[in-house]
Enzyme design. Structure first.
Site, PDB file in Angstrom:
ATOM      1  N   ASN A   1      15.904  44.493  12.001  1.00  0.00           N
ATOM      2  CA  ASN A   1      16.799  44.375  13.163  1.00  0.00           C
ATOM      3  C   ASN A   1      17.730  43.159  13.098  1.00  0.00           C
ATOM      4  O   ASN A   1      18.785  43.157  13.718  1.00  0.00           O
ATOM      5  CB  ASN A   1      16.008  44.414  14.476  1.00  0.00           C
ATOM      6  CG  ASN A   1      15.154  43.186  14.693  1.00  0.00           C
ATOM      7  OD1 ASN A   1      14.704  42.565  13.731  1.00  0.00           O
ATOM      8  ND2 ASN A   1      14.923  42.835  15.923  1.00  0.00           N
TER       9      ASN A   1
ATOM     10  N   GLU B   1       6.008  35.862  13.287  1.00  0.00           N
ATOM     11  CA  GLU B   1       6.876  36.075  14.458  1.00  0.00           C
ATOM     12  C   GLU B   1       6.860  37.565  14.735  1.00  0.00           C
ATOM     13  O   GLU B   1       7.315  38.351  13.905  1.00  0.00           O
ATOM     14  CB  GLU B   1       8.317  35.615  14.167  1.00  0.00           C
ATOM     15  CG  GLU B   1       8.474  34.144  13.840  1.00  0.00           C
ATOM     16  CD  GLU B   1       8.098  33.223  14.983  1.00  0.00           C
ATOM     17  OE1 GLU B   1       8.013  33.697  16.137  1.00  0.00           O
ATOM     18  OE2 GLU B   1       7.860  32.043  14.725  1.00  0.00           O
TER      19      GLU B   1
ATOM     20  N   CYS C   1      13.851  41.533  19.230  1.00  0.00           N
ATOM     21  CA  CYS C   1      12.506  41.102  19.618  1.00  0.00           C
ATOM     22  C   CYS C   1      12.555  40.449  20.984  1.00  0.00           C
ATOM     23  O   CYS C   1      11.583  40.459  21.723  1.00  0.00           O
ATOM     24  CB  CYS C   1      11.945  40.140  18.580  1.00  0.00           C
ATOM     25  SG  CYS C   1      13.092  38.826  18.183  1.00  0.00           S
TER      26      CYS C   1
END
Ligand code: NAD
Length: 492
Positions: free
Chosen positions: A149, A247, A281
Protein backbone atom coordinates in the site's frame (compact mmCIF):
# COMPACT_ATOMS: atom_id res chain seq x y z
CA UNK A 1 8.96 -6.28 -19.12
CA UNK A 2 10.56 -8.80 -16.80
CA UNK A 3 12.00 -7.72 -13.48
CA UNK A 4 15.14 -9.33 -12.14
CA UNK A 5 16.57 -9.36 -8.65
CA UNK A 6 19.19 -6.74 -7.79
CA UNK A 7 21.95 -8.56 -5.92
CA UNK A 8 25.53 -7.44 -5.30
CA UNK A 9 25.12 -4.52 -7.69
CA UNK A 10 24.00 -6.62 -10.66
CA UNK A 11 20.72 -7.79 -12.12
CA UNK A 12 20.22 -11.49 -11.60
CA UNK A 13 17.47 -13.78 -12.76
CA UNK A 14 15.68 -15.48 -9.89
CA UNK A 15 15.94 -19.25 -9.60
CA UNK A 16 12.23 -20.04 -9.21
CA UNK A 17 10.24 -21.66 -11.98
CA UNK A 18 7.16 -19.46 -11.62
CA UNK A 19 6.43 -16.00 -12.91
CA UNK A 20 3.87 -13.67 -11.45
CA UNK A 21 2.22 -10.93 -13.44
CA UNK A 22 1.95 -7.40 -12.08
CA UNK A 23 -1.51 -6.08 -12.96
CA UNK A 24 -2.78 -2.51 -12.97
CA UNK A 25 -5.67 -2.56 -10.45
CA UNK A 26 -7.37 0.27 -12.34
CA UNK A 27 -7.89 -1.71 -15.55
CA UNK A 28 -6.43 -5.21 -15.22
CA UNK A 29 -3.65 -4.57 -17.76
CA UNK A 30 -0.39 -6.43 -17.32
CA UNK A 31 2.48 -4.09 -16.40
CA UNK A 32 5.35 -6.51 -15.83
CA UNK A 33 6.31 -10.04 -14.98
CA UNK A 34 8.42 -11.15 -12.09
CA UNK A 35 10.15 -14.46 -11.66
CA UNK A 36 9.73 -15.67 -8.09
CA UNK A 37 12.91 -16.18 -6.10
CA UNK A 38 13.96 -19.15 -4.02
CA UNK A 39 15.78 -19.71 -0.76
CA UNK A 40 19.02 -19.96 -2.79
CA UNK A 41 18.48 -16.46 -4.21
CA UNK A 42 18.12 -15.17 -0.66
CA UNK A 43 21.37 -16.90 0.34
CA UNK A 44 23.14 -15.28 -2.59
CA UNK A 45 21.82 -11.85 -1.61
CA UNK A 46 22.78 -12.32 2.05
CA UNK A 47 26.28 -13.41 1.05
CA UNK A 48 26.80 -10.30 -1.04
CA UNK A 49 25.25 -8.04 1.62
CA UNK A 50 27.47 -9.55 4.29
CA UNK A 51 30.64 -9.03 2.28
CA UNK A 52 29.65 -5.45 1.42
CA UNK A 53 28.74 -4.62 5.01
CA UNK A 54 32.28 -5.08 6.33
CA UNK A 55 33.53 -2.26 4.08
CA UNK A 56 30.36 -0.16 4.29
CA UNK A 57 30.54 -0.01 8.08
CA UNK A 58 34.00 1.55 7.78
CA UNK A 59 32.83 4.33 5.46
CA UNK A 60 32.39 7.43 7.67
CA UNK A 61 28.69 8.09 8.28
CA UNK A 62 28.76 11.55 6.63
CA UNK A 63 30.15 9.87 3.49
CA UNK A 64 27.47 7.19 3.63
CA UNK A 65 25.02 10.07 3.90
CA UNK A 66 26.32 11.56 0.65
CA UNK A 67 24.83 8.58 -1.18
CA UNK A 68 21.47 9.33 0.43
CA UNK A 69 21.66 12.96 -0.72
CA UNK A 70 22.27 11.66 -4.24
CA UNK A 71 19.43 9.13 -3.97
CA UNK A 72 17.13 11.94 -2.80
CA UNK A 73 18.25 14.13 -5.69
CA UNK A 74 17.59 11.36 -8.22
CA UNK A 75 14.19 10.63 -6.71
CA UNK A 76 13.34 14.30 -7.05
CA UNK A 77 14.53 14.36 -10.66
CA UNK A 78 12.38 11.29 -11.45
CA UNK A 79 9.49 12.22 -9.18
CA UNK A 80 6.84 12.36 -11.89
CA UNK A 81 7.95 9.11 -13.47
CA UNK A 82 8.02 7.32 -10.11
CA UNK A 83 4.59 8.69 -9.23
CA UNK A 84 3.11 7.49 -12.52
CA UNK A 85 4.52 3.99 -12.04
CA UNK A 86 3.23 3.97 -8.46
CA UNK A 87 -0.29 4.89 -9.52
CA UNK A 88 -0.30 2.29 -12.29
CA UNK A 89 1.01 -0.44 -10.05
CA UNK A 90 -0.78 0.26 -6.77
CA UNK A 91 -3.80 2.28 -7.83
CA UNK A 92 -3.62 5.31 -5.53
CA UNK A 93 -4.54 8.58 -7.23
CA UNK A 94 -1.69 10.50 -8.78
CA UNK A 95 -1.64 13.37 -6.27
CA UNK A 96 -1.27 10.83 -3.46
CA UNK A 97 1.44 9.00 -5.41
CA UNK A 98 3.36 12.28 -5.75
CA UNK A 99 2.93 12.78 -2.01
CA UNK A 100 4.29 9.31 -1.30
CA UNK A 101 7.33 9.79 -3.53
CA UNK A 102 7.94 13.14 -1.84
CA UNK A 103 7.93 11.35 1.51
CA UNK A 104 10.73 9.14 0.21
CA UNK A 105 12.71 12.20 -0.93
CA UNK A 106 12.20 13.85 2.46
CA UNK A 107 13.32 10.68 4.20
CA UNK A 108 16.51 10.53 2.09
CA UNK A 109 17.45 14.10 3.02
CA UNK A 110 16.43 13.72 6.65
CA UNK A 111 18.39 10.49 7.16
CA UNK A 112 21.35 11.92 5.26
CA UNK A 113 21.41 14.59 7.97
CA UNK A 114 21.68 11.82 10.56
CA UNK A 115 25.01 10.94 8.96
CA UNK A 116 26.39 14.03 10.69
CA UNK A 117 24.45 13.56 13.94
CA UNK A 118 23.64 10.01 15.02
CA UNK A 119 24.28 11.20 18.53
CA UNK A 120 25.61 9.01 21.30
CA UNK A 121 26.34 10.14 24.82
CA UNK A 122 29.45 11.09 26.71
CA UNK A 123 28.98 10.82 30.44
CA UNK A 124 31.30 11.26 33.42
CA UNK A 125 32.93 8.07 34.62
CA UNK A 126 32.70 7.26 38.31
CA UNK A 127 36.48 6.66 38.29
CA UNK A 128 39.28 9.20 37.93
CA UNK A 129 41.10 9.38 34.57
CA UNK A 130 38.47 7.36 32.83
CA UNK A 131 36.24 8.37 29.93
CA UNK A 132 32.84 6.88 29.17
CA UNK A 133 30.66 7.16 26.07
CA UNK A 134 28.04 5.36 24.05
CA UNK A 135 27.87 5.11 20.27
CA UNK A 136 25.43 3.64 17.81
CA UNK A 137 27.00 0.64 16.09
CA UNK A 138 25.70 -0.93 12.87
CA UNK A 139 24.20 -4.39 13.26
CA UNK A 140 25.08 -6.07 9.95
CA UNK A 141 22.76 -7.40 7.27
CA UNK A 142 19.13 -6.40 7.77
CA UNK A 143 16.01 -7.80 6.10
CA UNK A 144 13.18 -5.51 5.03
CA UNK A 145 9.71 -6.89 4.27
CA UNK A 146 7.20 -4.36 2.99
CA UNK A 147 3.52 -4.17 1.98
CA UNK A 148 1.95 -3.00 -1.26
CA UNK A 149 0.00 0.00 0.00
CA UNK A 150 3.02 2.33 0.38
CA UNK A 151 5.52 0.62 -1.91
CA UNK A 152 8.07 3.46 -1.83
CA UNK A 153 7.62 5.40 1.39
CA UNK A 154 7.76 2.44 3.76
CA UNK A 155 10.83 1.06 2.03
CA UNK A 156 12.59 4.41 2.47
CA UNK A 157 11.59 4.58 6.15
CA UNK A 158 13.48 1.33 6.61
CA UNK A 159 16.31 1.24 4.10
CA UNK A 160 17.61 4.81 4.53
CA UNK A 161 18.18 4.65 8.31
CA UNK A 162 19.59 1.14 7.82
CA UNK A 163 22.28 2.24 5.39
CA UNK A 164 23.20 5.55 6.98
CA UNK A 165 23.86 3.57 10.16
CA UNK A 166 26.30 1.27 8.34
CA UNK A 167 24.15 -1.78 7.61
CA UNK A 168 23.45 -3.41 4.27
CA UNK A 169 20.01 -4.71 3.40
CA UNK A 170 17.93 -7.30 1.55
CA UNK A 171 14.52 -5.92 0.64
CA UNK A 172 11.59 -8.14 -0.25
CA UNK A 173 8.80 -5.97 -1.61
CA UNK A 174 5.19 -7.17 -1.72
CA UNK A 175 4.44 -9.41 -4.69
CA UNK A 176 1.77 -6.93 -5.83
CA UNK A 177 4.21 -3.99 -6.13
CA UNK A 178 7.67 -5.07 -7.34
CA UNK A 179 7.94 -2.29 -9.93
CA UNK A 180 8.56 0.43 -7.38
CA UNK A 181 11.33 -1.67 -5.88
CA UNK A 182 12.80 -2.12 -9.34
CA UNK A 183 12.69 1.67 -9.87
CA UNK A 184 14.44 2.19 -6.54
CA UNK A 185 17.11 -0.35 -7.51
CA UNK A 186 17.78 1.67 -10.67
CA UNK A 187 18.21 4.75 -8.49
CA UNK A 188 20.54 2.96 -6.06
CA UNK A 189 22.63 1.88 -9.04
CA UNK A 190 22.69 5.36 -10.59
CA UNK A 191 23.60 6.92 -7.25
CA UNK A 192 26.68 4.70 -7.20
CA UNK A 193 25.80 2.92 -3.98
CA UNK A 194 28.55 0.31 -3.54
CA UNK A 195 27.63 -3.17 -4.75
CA UNK A 196 25.92 -5.30 -2.12
CA UNK A 197 24.74 -2.43 0.10
CA UNK A 198 21.22 -2.57 -1.37
CA UNK A 199 19.80 -5.93 -2.50
CA UNK A 200 16.31 -6.57 -3.77
CA UNK A 201 14.85 -10.04 -3.98
CA UNK A 202 11.40 -10.52 -5.49
CA UNK A 203 9.20 -13.34 -4.36
CA UNK A 204 6.55 -14.63 -2.03
CA UNK A 205 6.42 -14.07 1.69
CA UNK A 206 6.30 -17.79 2.37
CA UNK A 207 9.49 -18.56 0.41
CA UNK A 208 11.62 -15.41 0.33
CA UNK A 209 10.30 -13.81 3.54
CA UNK A 210 10.78 -16.99 5.54
CA UNK A 211 14.25 -17.58 4.09
CA UNK A 212 15.28 -14.06 5.14
CA UNK A 213 13.95 -14.47 8.66
CA UNK A 214 15.59 -17.86 9.11
CA UNK A 215 18.96 -16.95 7.59
CA UNK A 216 21.57 -16.82 10.38
CA UNK A 217 23.37 -13.84 8.82
CA UNK A 218 20.29 -11.60 8.70
CA UNK A 219 20.36 -9.93 12.10
CA UNK A 220 17.30 -7.68 11.96
CA UNK A 221 13.92 -8.05 10.32
CA UNK A 222 11.94 -4.88 9.81
CA UNK A 223 8.44 -5.82 8.74
CA UNK A 224 5.35 -3.84 7.77
CA UNK A 225 2.16 -5.66 6.90
CA UNK A 226 -0.86 -7.30 8.43
CA UNK A 227 -1.03 -8.31 12.07
CA UNK A 228 -1.58 -11.92 11.05
CA UNK A 229 1.64 -12.07 9.00
CA UNK A 230 3.50 -9.99 11.58
CA UNK A 231 2.70 -12.50 14.30
CA UNK A 232 4.15 -15.26 12.14
CA UNK A 233 7.25 -13.15 11.41
CA UNK A 234 7.71 -12.50 15.14
CA UNK A 235 7.30 -16.18 16.02
CA UNK A 236 9.78 -17.31 13.40
CA UNK A 237 12.18 -14.48 14.21
CA UNK A 238 11.87 -15.20 17.92
CA UNK A 239 12.96 -18.79 17.43
CA UNK A 240 16.09 -17.49 15.71
CA UNK A 241 16.64 -14.74 18.31
CA UNK A 242 16.30 -12.03 15.69
CA UNK A 243 15.62 -8.40 16.41
CA UNK A 244 12.18 -8.02 14.82
CA UNK A 245 10.50 -4.67 14.27
CA UNK A 246 6.81 -4.92 13.39
CA UNK A 247 4.43 -2.30 12.01
CA UNK A 248 1.02 -3.87 11.49
CA UNK A 249 -2.69 -3.29 11.08
CA UNK A 250 -4.99 -0.60 12.41
CA UNK A 251 -8.63 0.20 13.19
CA UNK A 252 -8.33 3.92 13.50
CA UNK A 253 -11.02 6.27 14.74
CA UNK A 254 -11.98 9.91 14.43
CA UNK A 255 -13.81 11.24 17.50
CA UNK A 256 -16.25 14.07 16.78
CA UNK A 257 -17.30 15.89 19.94
CA UNK A 258 -20.41 18.07 20.36
CA UNK A 259 -18.29 21.26 20.18
CA UNK A 260 -16.44 20.24 17.00
CA UNK A 261 -16.25 22.24 13.79
CA UNK A 262 -18.45 19.78 11.87
CA UNK A 263 -17.49 21.00 8.39
CA UNK A 264 -13.82 20.47 9.26
CA UNK A 265 -14.57 17.04 10.74
CA UNK A 266 -16.38 16.02 7.53
CA UNK A 267 -13.34 17.01 5.47
CA UNK A 268 -10.99 15.16 7.83
CA UNK A 269 -13.12 12.02 7.78
CA UNK A 270 -13.51 12.00 3.99
CA UNK A 271 -9.81 12.36 3.40
CA UNK A 272 -8.64 9.84 5.95
CA UNK A 273 -11.40 7.28 5.34
CA UNK A 274 -11.58 7.27 1.56
CA UNK A 275 -8.12 8.48 0.51
CA UNK A 276 -6.11 5.61 -0.99
CA UNK A 277 -9.52 3.87 -1.16
CA UNK A 278 -9.23 3.25 2.59
CA UNK A 279 -6.08 1.16 2.12
CA UNK A 280 -3.85 3.00 4.55
CA UNK A 281 -2.77 1.47 7.81
CA UNK A 282 -3.85 4.79 9.36
CA UNK A 283 -7.17 4.98 7.46
CA UNK A 284 -10.16 6.15 9.46
CA UNK A 285 -12.40 3.13 9.78
CA UNK A 286 -14.56 4.28 12.72
CA UNK A 287 -16.15 7.61 13.54
CA UNK A 288 -17.04 7.97 17.20
CA UNK A 289 -19.62 10.72 17.31
CA UNK A 290 -21.31 12.57 20.16
CA UNK A 291 -25.11 12.09 20.25
CA UNK A 292 -25.77 15.83 19.92
CA UNK A 293 -24.05 16.13 16.53
CA UNK A 294 -24.65 12.64 15.15
CA UNK A 295 -27.51 13.50 12.81
CA UNK A 296 -25.82 16.61 11.44
CA UNK A 297 -22.59 14.69 10.82
CA UNK A 298 -24.43 11.84 9.09
CA UNK A 299 -26.24 14.20 6.74
CA UNK A 300 -23.14 16.20 5.88
CA UNK A 301 -21.04 13.09 5.30
CA UNK A 302 -23.60 11.53 2.99
CA UNK A 303 -23.84 14.80 1.03
CA UNK A 304 -20.06 15.14 0.75
CA UNK A 305 -19.63 11.52 -0.33
CA UNK A 306 -21.86 12.06 -3.36
CA UNK A 307 -19.24 14.18 -5.10
CA UNK A 308 -16.27 11.84 -4.67
CA UNK A 309 -15.09 10.89 -8.15
CA UNK A 310 -13.98 7.29 -8.62
CA UNK A 311 -11.81 5.89 -11.38
CA UNK A 312 -8.29 5.42 -12.70
CA UNK A 313 -5.92 7.35 -10.44
CA UNK A 314 -3.96 8.67 -13.42
CA UNK A 315 -6.92 10.93 -14.18
CA UNK A 316 -6.14 14.11 -12.21
CA UNK A 317 -9.81 14.72 -11.44
CA UNK A 318 -10.30 11.35 -9.75
CA UNK A 319 -10.30 11.34 -5.95
CA UNK A 320 -10.63 7.60 -5.27
CA UNK A 321 -8.82 4.89 -7.17
CA UNK A 322 -9.27 1.13 -7.22
CA UNK A 323 -8.46 -1.31 -4.45
CA UNK A 324 -5.47 -3.53 -5.01
CA UNK A 325 -7.07 -6.73 -6.33
CA UNK A 326 -10.13 -8.95 -6.52
CA UNK A 327 -9.32 -10.61 -3.21
CA UNK A 328 -9.36 -7.22 -1.46
CA UNK A 329 -12.61 -6.28 -3.22
CA UNK A 330 -14.27 -9.49 -2.03
CA UNK A 331 -12.98 -8.99 1.52
CA UNK A 332 -14.40 -5.45 1.65
CA UNK A 333 -17.74 -6.56 0.26
CA UNK A 334 -17.75 -9.43 2.74
CA UNK A 335 -17.46 -6.94 5.61
CA UNK A 336 -20.33 -4.89 4.25
CA UNK A 337 -22.40 -8.09 4.39
CA UNK A 338 -21.25 -8.70 7.96
CA UNK A 339 -22.22 -5.12 8.89
CA UNK A 340 -25.73 -5.60 7.52
CA UNK A 341 -26.09 -8.94 9.32
CA UNK A 342 -24.98 -7.31 12.55
CA UNK A 343 -27.80 -4.79 12.26
CA UNK A 344 -25.77 -1.70 11.29
CA UNK A 345 -27.64 0.83 9.14
CA UNK A 346 -26.18 1.44 5.67
CA UNK A 347 -26.32 5.17 4.88
CA UNK A 348 -24.30 5.23 1.65
CA UNK A 349 -22.43 2.94 -0.72
CA UNK A 350 -22.08 -0.78 -0.15
CA UNK A 351 -21.49 -1.88 -3.73
CA UNK A 352 -18.78 -3.19 -5.99
CA UNK A 353 -18.67 -0.74 -8.93
CA UNK A 354 -18.90 -2.22 -12.39
CA UNK A 355 -20.32 0.54 -14.60
CA UNK A 356 -18.47 1.13 -17.87
CA UNK A 357 -14.69 1.01 -17.61
CA UNK A 358 -14.85 0.41 -13.86
CA UNK A 359 -15.68 -3.22 -14.64
CA UNK A 360 -12.08 -3.74 -15.83
CA UNK A 361 -10.64 -2.76 -12.44
CA UNK A 362 -11.41 -3.31 -8.76
CA UNK A 363 -13.54 -0.46 -7.50
CA UNK A 364 -15.56 -0.20 -4.32
CA UNK A 365 -18.11 2.46 -3.57
CA UNK A 366 -17.27 4.66 -0.56
CA UNK A 367 -19.47 3.22 2.18
CA UNK A 368 -20.92 4.63 5.38
CA UNK A 369 -22.66 2.68 8.14
CA UNK A 370 -24.30 4.17 11.20
CA UNK A 371 -25.69 2.83 14.48
CA UNK A 372 -22.74 0.46 14.59
CA UNK A 373 -22.16 -1.33 17.88
CA UNK A 374 -18.69 -0.63 19.26
CA UNK A 375 -18.00 -4.33 19.85
CA UNK A 376 -19.32 -5.65 16.51
CA UNK A 377 -16.97 -7.18 13.96
CA UNK A 378 -17.55 -4.18 11.68
CA UNK A 379 -16.20 -1.92 14.42
CA UNK A 380 -13.37 -4.14 15.60
CA UNK A 381 -11.70 -5.76 12.58
CA UNK A 382 -9.45 -4.19 9.95
CA UNK A 383 -11.32 -3.97 6.62
CA UNK A 384 -8.69 -2.09 4.58
CA UNK A 385 -11.14 -0.51 2.19
CA UNK A 386 -13.42 2.53 1.88
CA UNK A 387 -15.87 1.56 4.61
CA UNK A 388 -16.58 3.73 7.67
CA UNK A 389 -18.67 2.93 10.73
CA UNK A 390 -20.35 5.58 12.87
CA UNK A 391 -20.58 4.73 16.57
CA UNK A 392 -22.63 6.96 18.86
CA UNK A 393 -21.37 8.00 22.31
CA UNK A 394 -22.57 10.47 24.92
CA UNK A 395 -19.35 11.68 26.55
CA UNK A 396 -15.61 12.09 26.03
CA UNK A 397 -14.90 9.28 28.49
CA UNK A 398 -17.08 6.91 26.48
CA UNK A 399 -15.47 8.05 23.23
CA UNK A 400 -12.00 7.30 24.57
CA UNK A 401 -13.11 3.94 25.90
CA UNK A 402 -14.60 2.99 22.51
CA UNK A 403 -11.50 4.21 20.70
CA UNK A 404 -9.30 2.07 22.95
CA UNK A 405 -11.51 -1.02 22.75
CA UNK A 406 -9.89 -2.43 19.60
CA UNK A 407 -6.91 -4.75 19.51
CA UNK A 408 -4.95 -2.28 17.34
CA UNK A 409 -3.32 1.01 18.38
CA UNK A 410 -2.02 2.95 15.39
CA UNK A 411 -3.75 6.29 14.93
CA UNK A 412 -6.62 8.26 16.43
CA UNK A 413 -8.04 11.74 16.10
CA UNK A 414 -10.33 14.12 17.91
CA UNK A 415 -12.28 17.09 16.60
CA UNK A 416 -13.07 19.47 19.45
CA UNK A 417 -12.64 23.16 20.23
CA UNK A 418 -12.37 22.57 23.96
CA UNK A 419 -8.75 22.62 25.05
CA UNK A 420 -9.49 20.55 28.16
CA UNK A 421 -11.07 17.75 26.14
CA UNK A 422 -8.25 17.85 23.60
CA UNK A 423 -5.55 17.54 26.24
CA UNK A 424 -7.32 14.71 28.05
CA UNK A 425 -7.81 12.89 24.76
CA UNK A 426 -4.19 13.16 23.59
CA UNK A 427 -3.14 11.73 26.96
CA UNK A 428 -5.68 8.92 27.19
CA UNK A 429 -6.02 7.69 23.58
CA UNK A 430 -3.84 4.58 23.52
CA UNK A 431 -2.52 4.87 19.95
CA UNK A 432 1.02 5.57 18.73
CA UNK A 433 -0.22 8.60 16.77
CA UNK A 434 -2.87 11.15 17.81
CA UNK A 435 -4.21 13.99 15.68
CA UNK A 436 -6.21 16.96 16.93
CA UNK A 437 -8.61 18.65 14.50
CA UNK A 438 -7.29 16.57 11.59
CA UNK A 439 -8.08 13.08 10.26
CA UNK A 440 -6.16 9.94 11.18
CA UNK A 441 -3.64 10.17 8.33
CA UNK A 442 -0.80 12.53 7.49
CA UNK A 443 2.31 11.41 9.35
CA UNK A 444 5.48 13.46 8.89
CA UNK A 445 8.75 11.62 8.36
CA UNK A 446 10.74 13.26 11.16
CA UNK A 447 8.47 11.88 13.88
CA UNK A 448 8.28 8.26 15.02
CA UNK A 449 5.67 6.21 13.15
CA UNK A 450 4.06 3.14 14.64
CA UNK A 451 1.49 1.83 17.01
CA UNK A 452 0.69 0.05 20.23
CA UNK A 453 -0.99 -3.29 21.04
CA UNK A 454 -1.73 -5.38 17.92
CA UNK A 455 -0.18 -2.74 15.66
CA UNK A 456 3.40 -3.00 16.82
CA UNK A 457 5.96 -4.54 19.12
CA UNK A 458 7.51 -1.41 20.56
CA UNK A 459 9.66 -0.30 17.64
CA UNK A 460 9.10 2.67 15.36
CA UNK A 461 9.71 3.44 11.71
CA UNK A 462 10.64 6.97 10.65
CA UNK A 463 12.12 9.77 12.74
CA UNK A 464 15.31 9.31 14.73
CA UNK A 465 13.55 6.40 16.46
CA UNK A 466 14.10 4.37 13.28
CA UNK A 467 17.82 4.32 14.08
CA UNK A 468 17.04 2.29 17.21
CA UNK A 469 15.93 -0.59 14.98
CA UNK A 470 19.09 -0.57 12.89
CA UNK A 471 21.78 0.09 15.50
CA UNK A 472 23.08 -1.50 18.66
CA UNK A 473 24.18 0.70 21.53
CA UNK A 474 27.82 0.19 22.32
CA UNK A 475 29.20 1.52 25.63
CA UNK A 476 32.91 2.33 25.61
CA UNK A 477 35.12 2.93 28.65
CA UNK A 478 38.61 4.38 28.16
CA UNK A 479 40.92 4.30 31.13
CA UNK A 480 43.86 6.69 30.88
CA UNK A 481 45.07 6.33 34.49
CA UNK A 482 47.79 3.85 33.59
CA UNK A 483 46.67 1.47 36.30
CA UNK A 484 43.90 -1.10 36.61
CA UNK A 485 40.99 0.65 38.21
CA UNK A 486 38.34 -1.75 39.32
CA UNK A 487 34.78 -0.54 38.82
CA UNK A 488 31.90 -2.23 40.60
CA UNK A 489 34.10 -2.78 43.66
CA UNK A 490 32.74 -1.08 46.73
CA UNK A 491 35.81 0.47 48.36
CA UNK A 492 34.02 2.38 51.17
P1 NAD B 1 0.76 -8.77 4.28
O1 NAD B 1 0.96 -9.08 5.72
O2 NAD B 1 -0.07 -9.68 3.48
O3 NAD B 1 2.17 -8.70 3.53
C1 NAD B 1 3.20 -7.83 3.96
C2 NAD B 1 4.53 -8.37 3.48
O4 NAD B 1 4.80 -9.59 4.16
C3 NAD B 1 4.56 -8.70 1.99
O5 NAD B 1 5.83 -8.39 1.46
C4 NAD B 1 4.35 -10.21 1.98
O6 NAD B 1 4.85 -10.85 0.82
C5 NAD B 1 5.12 -10.60 3.22
N1 NAD B 1 4.75 -11.92 3.76
C6 NAD B 1 3.59 -12.59 3.60
N2 NAD B 1 3.67 -13.78 4.24
C7 NAD B 1 4.89 -13.86 4.81
C8 NAD B 1 5.55 -14.84 5.58
N3 NAD B 1 4.98 -15.98 5.90
N4 NAD B 1 6.81 -14.58 6.01
C9 NAD B 1 7.41 -13.40 5.70
N5 NAD B 1 6.83 -12.45 4.96
C10 NAD B 1 5.58 -12.65 4.52
O7 NAD B 1 0.21 -7.26 4.23
P2 NAD B 1 -0.24 -6.44 2.94
O8 NAD B 1 -1.57 -6.96 2.49
O9 NAD B 1 0.86 -6.36 1.96
O10 NAD B 1 -0.42 -4.98 3.56
C11 NAD B 1 -1.57 -4.55 4.21
C12 NAD B 1 -1.39 -4.61 5.71
O11 NAD B 1 -0.24 -3.86 6.09
C13 NAD B 1 -2.55 -4.01 6.47
O12 NAD B 1 -2.84 -4.80 7.58
C14 NAD B 1 -2.01 -2.65 6.92
O13 NAD B 1 -2.64 -2.11 8.05
C15 NAD B 1 -0.58 -2.98 7.18
N6 NAD B 1 0.26 -1.79 7.13
C16 NAD B 1 0.78 -1.33 8.31
C17 NAD B 1 1.54 -0.18 8.33
C18 NAD B 1 2.13 0.35 9.61
O14 NAD B 1 3.11 1.08 9.55
N7 NAD B 1 1.60 0.00 10.76
C19 NAD B 1 1.78 0.50 7.14
C20 NAD B 1 1.24 0.00 5.94
C21 NAD B 1 0.49 -1.16 5.96
Amino acid sequence: MRLNNYIGGSWQEAGGADYTAVLNPANGMELAQVRLSTKEDVSLAVKSAKEAQRKWALVPAPKRADFLYEIGRLMKEKKEHLSQVLTKEMGKVIEEARGEVQEGIDMALYMAGEGRRMFGETVPSELQDKFAMSVRAPIGVVGLITPWNFPVAIATWKSFPAIVAGNTFIWKPATETPMMAYEMALIFEEAGLPAGVANIVFGSGAEVGTAMIEHPDVRVISFTGSTETGRHVAETGGRHLKKVSLEMGGKNAVIVMDDADIELAVEGILWSAFGTAGQRCTACSRVIVHTDVKEELEQKLVEAMKVLSIGDGLDESVKIGPVINKKALDKIHGYVGIGKDEGAKLLAGGNILTAGKLADGHYYEPTLFTDVKWDSRLAQEEIFGPVVSLIEVSSLDEAIEVNNSVKFGLSSSIFSRDVNKVFRAQRDLDTGIVYVNAGTTGAEIHLPFGGTKGTGNGHRDSGVAALDVFTEWKSIYIDFSGKLQRAQIDTD
